[in-house]
Enzyme design. Structure first.
Site, mmCIF file in Angstrom:
data_model
loop_
_atom_site.group_PDB
_atom_site.id
_atom_site.type_symbol
_atom_site.label_atom_id
_atom_site.label_comp_id
_atom_site.label_asym_id
_atom_site.label_seq_id
_atom_site.Cartn_x
_atom_site.Cartn_y
_atom_site.Cartn_z
ATOM 1 C CG ASP A 1 34.261 -22.274 13.744
ATOM 2 O OD1 ASP A 1 34.993 -22.686 14.670
ATOM 3 O OD2 ASP A 1 34.570 -22.370 12.538
ATOM 4 C CD GLU B 1 37.138 -20.417 17.825
ATOM 5 O OE1 GLU B 1 38.326 -20.712 18.039
ATOM 6 O OE2 GLU B 1 36.660 -20.374 16.678
#
EC number: 2.4.1.18
Length: 615
Positions: free
Chosen positions: A306, A349
């Site tokens: 993330d 990401e």
């Protein structure tokens, strides 16, 4: 009571930042059913006691011993404390008393309670050896990958509004995912977290699968069952930042042990969290070991890492100053992961244009396997939300991605972030009336499937909801009783199963010779035609983003005998107007669109057609 012993080398690696299995001695461990060891790092603590249900939360006689100047504390309790709840009672250098959950705790109480739970991870019998062997043999880059992103708490709920357990999810979610043709499940962060609506992105228990849905062994059983059905499991993993809840890592011993000391580096005002100090040895060991932990103990197949942009660049400085310590951490992380399991999936990401995100570390890259293609996602959604008239001036939004499609190993994501907080569902982003919305949504799925790169869709996409994700409620399952939604779901399954079986749609995803434009310049009619290649095979894909149907449309193709239609998004059974090509399409010799031959065919409105050569 006695103190456990640690090797000097273990302690050295832990402080240096190269320890990859700190969970084997840090935290709480039951030993042979006769004792329980506790070990914690708290460099600025004045004293620490372990308190819990086993001593009426009174730490007298349960004081930990500090074994080195760097702040490792240990204690052995001569009792099997399995099932007990506990915390560390920490007295800071200023005399303040803090109650902290175990950073390495393997289990936690169900929120809103916040204590750690003594849990022995041993004893689960894995039966996924065949899955592991197959995974090791395959080249992951030429395999199909269509990921189903799931929030376990809202995929489906019980009648009383309660969560499904890991066991119930295994019974219901896994067959559903397999039936629809997905290859992997990606779970929004499963690490323990206090607030439901953080979706797990603001964690406190990095070594504890959330107790909302069951025990650690039950989560192991869920992963094991996924593997039994040939479904890979990817965890959304958050090594960049963590929440400020009082029982968590924040100011753990009164100092900024896990986070940056400087306010401008530490505070992540966008999310109300604080950033890990990724240059600190003990923090690196905590996170490197956490990655290894999920791989070793839970047989996880991949991580979606993330907020990589927030890791690469210093907080509050934007893309103006790279965080060298964080970059070194990412390289060390990927190196250690692939040393342990070369078949593992590491997905960044990342919304930045940082170069070589998916290049190996020894070639100067960050070492990820894949990068989310956020640029493609934004461009395509901007184009799709425009009216047909506006699209003529936005033609390059569709074509631009091919200019860089092979510079990294990409995943094409339509994730939870695109269908929440007022952004509307994918279906509702489409302009026009009810029929047009569904037609364009079918077109979007076909275009995404045909475009180079692996794929990811958020749960519920297969139901074609008009409402965006409601993050406290289950998916809109009732939609399957409505004709258009039911037909779209049938189409969805057919597209995904076609994707898995057609090697041109995935084998050369990351090679420039796997893609070839036929006509890239038809902005007026808003038609894009291209070829997907694999070893010895190819498919023709034509996408019409206008509301017009075109008959006797001429398309340049490679010179073969004929083509047959294997997918048409406008079929009546999918909810379309049934402007299809039911018969084989003979190839006429003669150059057209730079190809050796051509065909004439029907192009449906807001439609996509896949053609396969008849050899």
């Amino acid at each position: 009571m006695d103190t456990l012993s640690l090797t000097d080398f273990d302690v050295f690696l832990f402080h240096e930042g190269n320890m990859q299995h700190a969970y084997r001695f840090m935290g709480c461990h039951v030993k042979a059913g006769i004792s329980t060891d506790f070990c914690v790092w708290a460099p600025e603590a004045r004293s620490i006691s372990v308190v819990g249900s086993f001593n009426n939360w009174n730490g007298r006689g349960y004081e930990l011993k500090r074994i080195n100047q760097e702040g490792v504390w240990v204690i052995r309790v001569d009792e099997d404390l399995s099932g007990s709840t506990y915390k560390y009672e920490i007295v800071t250098s200023s005399g303040e008393r803090r109650m902290k959950a175990d950073p390495y705790g393997f289990s936690s109480e169900v929120r809103p309670r916040t204590a750690s739970v003594v849990y022995d991870l041993e004893g689960f019998k894995w039966s996924d050896r065949d899955w592991m062997k197959v995974k090791e043999k395959h080249n992951r880059f030429d395999q199909p990958m269509f990921i189903y992103e799931v929030h376990l708490g809202t995929w489906k709920k019980k009648r009383d509004g309660g969560f499904l357990t890991y066991s119930e999810l295994a019974d219901e979610l896994i067959p559903y995912v397999k039936e629809h043709g997905f290859t992997h499940i990606e779970i929004l962060p499963v690490t323990e977290h206090p607030f439901d609506r953080s979706w797990g992105y603001q964690g406190t228990g990095y070594y504890a699968p959330t107790s909302r849905y069951g025990s650690p062994h039950e989560f192991m059983a869920f992963v094991n069952e996924c593997h039994a059905h040939h479904i890979g499991v990817i965890l959304d993993w958050v090594p960049g930042h963590f929440c400020k809840d009082a029982h968590g890592l924040y100011q753990f011993d009164g100092s900024f042990a896990y986070e940056y000391a400087r306010d401008s580096d530490r505070e992540n005002h966008t999310w109300g969290t604080v950033n890990f100090d990724l240059a600190k040895g003990e923090v690196r060991s905590f996170l490197l070991s956490n990655a290894r932990f999920w791989m070793e103990k839970y047989h996880i197949d991949g991580f979606r890492v993330d907020a990589v942009a927030n890791i690469i660049y210093w907080a509050n400085q934007g893309e103006s100053a790279a965080n060298e310590g964080a970059l070194e951490f990412l390289k060390r992380l990927n190196t250690s992961v692939f040393e342990f399991d070369p078949s593992f999936l590491m997905m960044a990401e990342d919304s930045t244009d940082w170069p070589q995100v998916t290049s190996p570390v020894h070639y100067g890259g960050l070492g990820f396997s894949y990068k989310w293609n956020m640029g493609w996602m934004n461009d395509v959604l901007t184009y799709m939300e425009a009216t047909p008239e506006e699209r003529r001036g936005l033609h390059s939004l569709i074509t631009f991605s091919i200019l860089y499609a092979f510079s990294e190993n990409y995943i094409l994501p339509f994730s939870h972030d695109e269908v929440v907080h007022g952004k509307r569902s994918l279906l509702d982003k489409m302009p026009g009336d009810h029929w047009q919305k569904f037609a364009q949504y079918r077109l979007l799925l076909a275009f995404m499937t045909g475009h180079p790169g692996k794929k990811l869709l958020f749960m519920g996409s297969e139901l074609a909801p008009f409402a965006e994700w409601k993050d406290l409620e289950q998916l809109d399952w009732h939609l399957m009783s409505y004709d258009f939604h039911h037909k779209f779901n049938s189409y969805f399954r057919e597209v995904l199963h076609l994707y898995r079986g057609a090697t041109p749609l995935h084998q050369w995803d990351h090679r420039s010779d796997g893609f070839e434009w036929i006509d890239v310049n038809n902005a007026d009619q808003q038609i894009f035609s291209f070829i997907r290649h694999s070893e010895g095979e190819h498919l023709i894909i034509i996408c019409n983003f206008s509301k017009e149907a075109y008959h006797h449309y001429k398309v340049g193709v490679p010179l073969v005998k004929a083509y047959q239609e294997i997918l048409n998004s406008d079929e009546e059974r999918f909810g379309g107007s049934h402007q299809i090509n039911p018969h084989s399409l003979p190839v006429t010799k003669g150059a057209y669109h730079g190809k050796e031959g051509s065909i004439e065919m029907t192009i449906p409105p807001y439609g996509a057609v896949y053609l396969k050569p008849i050899i």
